[in-house]
Design an enzyme around this catalytic site. Structure first.
Site, PDB file in Angstrom:
ATOM      1  N   TYR A 296      18.475  25.809  -7.586  1.00 28.79           N
ATOM      2  CA  TYR A 296      19.748  26.312  -6.550  1.00 28.79           C
ATOM      3  C   TYR A 296      20.121  25.322  -5.516  1.00 28.79           C
ATOM      4  O   TYR A 296      21.286  24.979  -5.462  1.00 28.79           O
ATOM      5  CB  TYR A 296      19.444  27.522  -6.385  1.00 28.79           C
ATOM      6  CG  TYR A 296      20.522  28.263  -5.352  1.00 28.79           C
ATOM      7  CD1 TYR A 296      21.812  28.465  -5.711  1.00 28.79           C
ATOM      8  CD2 TYR A 296      20.168  28.639  -3.913  1.00 28.79           C
ATOM      9  CE1 TYR A 296      22.973  28.822  -4.863  1.00 28.79           C
ATOM     10  CE2 TYR A 296      20.999  29.103  -3.057  1.00 28.79           C
ATOM     11  CZ  TYR A 296      22.388  29.255  -3.452  1.00 28.79           C
ATOM     12  OH  TYR A 296      23.508  29.531  -2.641  1.00 28.79           O
TER      13      TYR A 296
ATOM     14  N   PHE B  97       8.698  42.155  -1.375  1.00 26.78           N
ATOM     15  CA  PHE B  97       7.874  40.929  -1.939  1.00 26.78           C
ATOM     16  C   PHE B  97       7.045  40.404  -0.946  1.00 26.78           C
ATOM     17  O   PHE B  97       7.584  39.264  -0.169  1.00 26.78           O
ATOM     18  CB  PHE B  97       9.049  39.986  -2.452  1.00 26.78           C
ATOM     19  CG  PHE B  97      10.040  40.462  -3.462  1.00 26.78           C
ATOM     20  CD1 PHE B  97       9.352  41.429  -4.363  1.00 26.78           C
ATOM     21  CD2 PHE B  97      11.126  40.225  -3.486  1.00 26.78           C
ATOM     22  CE1 PHE B  97       9.934  41.927  -5.344  1.00 26.78           C
ATOM     23  CE2 PHE B  97      12.056  40.573  -4.530  1.00 26.78           C
ATOM     24  CZ  PHE B  97      11.287  41.674  -5.607  1.00 26.78           C
TER      25      PHE B  97
END
Ligand code: UDP
Length: 326
Positions: A140, A207
């Site tokens: 990305y 996370f």
């Protein structure tokens, strides 16, 4: 001015279309609706089509009166880009080059590009300014940096002026309540937390809580969508006035940890919800905070939504309105 907004049916694009129209500009949205929503385009003209399709682009540009293009039609998920790099290079690189070449054919020479903090990779220092080394750690980030590099060369060779805006974490919703964030699948922290707060989701998964930060969770720079769009408009005006390309980092300059965002969401919503600690997500740097002083000074821009609470409040208004409509 007449402005083509590519990806104007998506989260940031739809807010931008509204901002441009409210400021008195003519707007055309081009979007293939792969991720966007037709009903998010509330202003101007809408064309359903692909940014990689020359014939659609030619039919839009041949009217001959487009002054500038803003490009929001990128794929944005880091994890997906690791698994499907081809998808990212095709859309974010090849299709963007098709768009740029169509602009050149029709002599449209002003371009605003949605870039990202992901072009910097793992931060060597923080806050991150424009000079920070660019070493993306995922496809990305690579795809966005490739276009930034192409834009340098297009400027030198063809005089195509481009401003690249490196977003940190775009967040929040239209303060009027008309527009908001609607990603499917949703992967972004604030909407996920608010879905947990409203009961649409069972819990929020954090996370990693073993990072080297104050509370162990990742720190990010959340910038309100309205402030982000203001910066685009100012950047476009400045680029056209100066006839010069530019690059700016766009953030609030303040970092908030995942746990802090959860606490603010509990306060704003008045609801408690389950928080589960999960392993770290691949590719997440511990801290990403922008040094946006160049944008502030060059564009005379100042984020209005400096407080996380205000950003989350607009997103919460959108979430509760969404639920009311179900
Ligand atoms: N995050 C999280 N749980 C989630 C989604 C995100 O803990 O369900 C964390 C993520 O690891 C990162 C921060 O929230 O540290 C912001 O993630 P997001 O995907 O919203 O934006 P990114 O920083 O990846 O652009």
């Amino acid at each position: 001015m007449k402005i083509l907004v590519v990806g104007g049916a998506g989260y940031i694009g739809s807010h931008m279309v509204k901002k441009l129209a409210k400021a008195g500009n003519d707007v055309i949205t081009l979007d293939n609706l792969s991720y966007g929503y037709r009903d998010a385009v509330k202003y101007g003209e809408f064309v359903e089509g692909d940014l990689g399709d020359d014939s659609v682009l030619d039919s839009i540009f041949k009217t001959g009166d487009i002054d500038a293009v803003m490009h929001f039609a990128g794929f944005i998920q880091v994890g997906e880009s690791m698994k499907k790099p081809s998808m990212y290079y095709h859309n974010n690189v090849s299709n963007t080059l098709v768009l740029l070449d169509a602009m050149l054919r029709h002599e449209v020479k002003n371009f605003i590009f949605s870039s990202t903090a992901a072009i910097f990779g793992e931060p060597e220092y923080t806050p991150i300014d424009e000079k920070h080394i660019k070493q993306p750690i995922n496809p990305y980030g690579h795809s966005k940096l490739m276009i930034e590099q192409a834009l340098d060369d297009y400027d030198a060779a063809y005089g195509l002026r481009a401003t690249c805006l490196r977003y940190f974490n775009a967040a929040g919703a239209d303060p009027d309540g008309e527009l908001g964030e609607r990603h499917v699948p949703e992967t972004h922290l604030i909407p996920l937390i608010l879905q947990a707060a409203s009961g649409r989701r069972e819990d929020i998964k954090v996370f990693g809580d073993d990072y080297e930060t104050n509370d162990g969770t990742c720190v990010r720079d959340y910038i309100h969508i309205n402030d982000l769009c203001d910066a685009h408009l100012l950047a476009l005006q400045k680029m056209m006035k100066d006839d010069q390309s530019a690059r700016y980092n766009l953030g609030n300059g303040k970092g908030f940890s995942v746990k802090q965002v959860i606490d603010v969401a509990k306060e704003v919503s008045g609801n408690d919800f389950k928080v589960s600690i999960e392993p770290r997500r691949a590719g997440d740097p511990a801290v990403l905070v922008a040094d946006a002083s160049l944008a502030k000074q060059a564009l005379n821009w100042q984020p209005e939504f400096a407080e996380l609470k205000d950003i989350v409040q607009t997103a919460w208004n959108w979430e509760t309105e969404f639920l009311a409509k179900q």
